[in-house]
Design an enzyme around this catalytic site. Structure first.
Site, PDB file in Angstrom:
ATOM      1  N   ASP A  15       0.830  -1.209   0.000  1.00  0.00           N
ATOM      2  CA  ASP A  15       0.000   0.000   0.000  1.00  0.00           C
ATOM      3  C   ASP A  15       0.866   1.261   0.000  1.00  0.00           C
ATOM      4  OD1 ASP A  15      -2.278   1.510   0.047  1.00  0.00           O
ATOM      5  OD2 ASP A  15      -2.770   1.093   2.138  1.00  0.00           O
ATOM      6  N   HIS A  32       2.701   3.622  -8.942  1.00  0.00           N
ATOM      7  CA  HIS A  32       2.551   2.194  -9.244  1.00  0.00           C
ATOM      8  C   HIS A  32       3.763   1.669 -10.030  1.00  0.00           C
ATOM      9  CE1 HIS A  32      -1.336   2.228  -7.477  1.00  0.00           C
ATOM     10  NE2 HIS A  32      -1.905   2.988  -8.404  1.00  0.00           N
ATOM     11  N   LEU A 126      11.523 -20.374  -4.959  1.00  0.00           N
ATOM     12  CA  LEU A 126      10.549 -19.493  -4.301  1.00  0.00           C
ATOM     13  C   LEU A 126       9.222 -19.660  -5.025  1.00  0.00           C
ATOM     14  CD1 LEU A 126       9.700 -17.020  -2.464  1.00  0.00           C
ATOM     15  CD2 LEU A 126      10.428 -15.561  -4.350  1.00  0.00           C
TER      16      LEU A 126
HETATM   17  C1  FPP Z   1      -1.766   0.263  -3.335  1.00  0.00           C
HETATM   18  O1  FPP Z   1      -1.357   1.618  -3.319  1.00  0.00           O
HETATM   19  C2  FPP Z   1      -1.190  -0.450  -4.487  1.00  0.00           C
HETATM   20  C3  FPP Z   1      -1.921  -1.007  -5.517  1.00  0.00           C
HETATM   21  C4  FPP Z   1      -3.388  -0.933  -5.559  1.00  0.00           C
HETATM   22  C5  FPP Z   1      -1.237  -1.650  -6.657  1.00  0.00           C
HETATM   23  C6  FPP Z   1      -0.050  -2.490  -6.347  1.00  0.00           C
HETATM   24  C7  FPP Z   1       0.540  -2.946  -7.620  1.00  0.00           C
HETATM   25  C8  FPP Z   1       1.859  -2.924  -7.913  1.00  0.00           C
HETATM   26  C9  FPP Z   1       2.884  -2.524  -6.928  1.00  0.00           C
HETATM   27  C10 FPP Z   1       2.325  -3.364  -9.264  1.00  0.00           C
HETATM   28  C11 FPP Z   1       2.682  -4.832  -9.240  1.00  0.00           C
HETATM   29  C12 FPP Z   1       3.530  -5.157 -10.403  1.00  0.00           C
HETATM   30  C13 FPP Z   1       3.702  -6.400 -10.934  1.00  0.00           C
HETATM   31  C14 FPP Z   1       4.616  -6.604 -12.071  1.00  0.00           C
HETATM   32  C15 FPP Z   1       2.983  -7.569 -10.437  1.00  0.00           C
HETATM   33  P1  FPP Z   1      -2.479   2.742  -3.354  1.00  0.00           P
HETATM   34  O2  FPP Z   1      -2.725   3.124  -4.769  1.00  0.00           O
HETATM   35  O3  FPP Z   1      -3.667   2.287  -2.599  1.00  0.00           O
HETATM   36  O4  FPP Z   1      -1.737   3.912  -2.593  1.00  0.00           O
HETATM   37  P2  FPP Z   1      -2.426   5.034  -1.695  1.00  0.00           P
HETATM   38  O5  FPP Z   1      -3.030   4.313  -0.532  1.00  0.00           O
HETATM   39  O6  FPP Z   1      -1.279   5.891  -1.318  1.00  0.00           O
HETATM   40  O7  FPP Z   1      -3.433   5.717  -2.558  1.00  0.00           O
END
Ligand code: FPP
Length: 235
Positions: A15, A32, A126
């Site tokens: 997050d 992201h 893994l």
């Molecule tokens: C939460 O942060 C994160 C997500 C909803 C997306 C997580 C996805 C990735 C890290 C990409 C994964 C990549 C691969 C190749 C699998 P948020 O948007 O809720 O952040 P905020 O709470 O600050 O708004």
């Protein structure tokens, strides 16, 4: 960090990408992108530490509610990320699987997921799971429907339904329950991630945003886990 008493399965709620970007005056999607870079870093470090199972919550069933632009951007990051990282997964002996409801995912993303799964299926250094269009309740709901269908068909008796049988119908059936669940960015909740599987998990919350959660932060989480006494309901 001691290398004995490692958690066998670590699950992470990644997050804080949006806030990481906003703090820099950048559009959320940059966060992201940076989050994806961090996925590479943490996967590599977990494998090197000898962690056997790692689950990453990449997209929840509720994330469709975000603006279309952000959803499309996330799907594109997943598609390209899998395409780019596949050779590395193969080289590093990482088996990749995906949990979640696949019916609503774009075909191009699904194609990359299926190819990645099949080309890494014999790896075992893994076991890496990406939860995509996943939620704990949806997993339990889909499992309930599968079991009900078996009851209707006479393949399962109601009295034979037990914890083990339910676990075997969840997407996570090949993974042990998580020993350690990490959530970054300061929120103190499970947000519909592993509900059934987290019955005896240890939780670790940190204010660090996901793009900043580096190798040292992972080791701090593992150290916190190692300092705890797990009793599983005993004394
Ligand atoms: C939460 O942060 C994160 C997500 C909803 C997306 C997580 C996805 C990735 C890290 C990409 C994964 C990549 C691969 C190749 C699998 P948020 O948007 O809720 O952040 P905020 O709470 O600050 O708004």
């Amino acid at each position: 960090m001691e290398s004995n008493n490692l958690p066998i399965h670590i699950a992470i709620i990644m997050d804080g990408n949006g806030r990481w970007a906003q703090a820099r005056g950048l559009p959320r999607i940059y966060g992201h992108q940076e989050g994806k870079q961090n996925v590479k870093r943490i996967v590599k470090h977990a494998a090197n530490l000898g962690i056997k199972y790692l689950s990453l919550f990449a997209f929840s069933t509720e994330n469709w509610k975000r603006p279309k632009e952000e959803v499309d951007g996330l799907m594109e990051i997943l598609r390209v990320g899998l395409q780019e990282e596949r050779p590395e997964f193969i080289r590093e002996g990482i088996r990749v699987v995906f949990f979640g409801d696949r019916t609503r995912l774009p075909r191009e993303v699904l194609k990359e997921m299926e190819l990645t799964e099949s080309l890494t299926s014999s790896n075992s250094r893994l076991h890496l799971a990406f939860a995509i269009n996943y939620s704990g309740r949806d997993d339990i709901l889909r499992a309930t429907k599968k079991i009900s269908q078996k009851v209707v068909e006479g393949k399962v008796k109601v009295d034979d339904i037990d914890n083990e049988l339910i676990s075997q119908e969840l997407d996570t059936r090949d993974f042990p329950d998580p020993d350690l669940i990490i959530r970054t960015s300061g929120e103190l909740r499970i947000s519909n991630f592993y509900l059934w599987q987290s019955a005896y998990s240890e939780f670790y919350f940190t204010p660090v945003l996901w793009p900043d959660f580096d190798e040292k932060e992972l080791e701090s989480a593992i150290e916190a886990y190692q300092s705890r006494k797990r009793r599983f309901g005993g004394i």
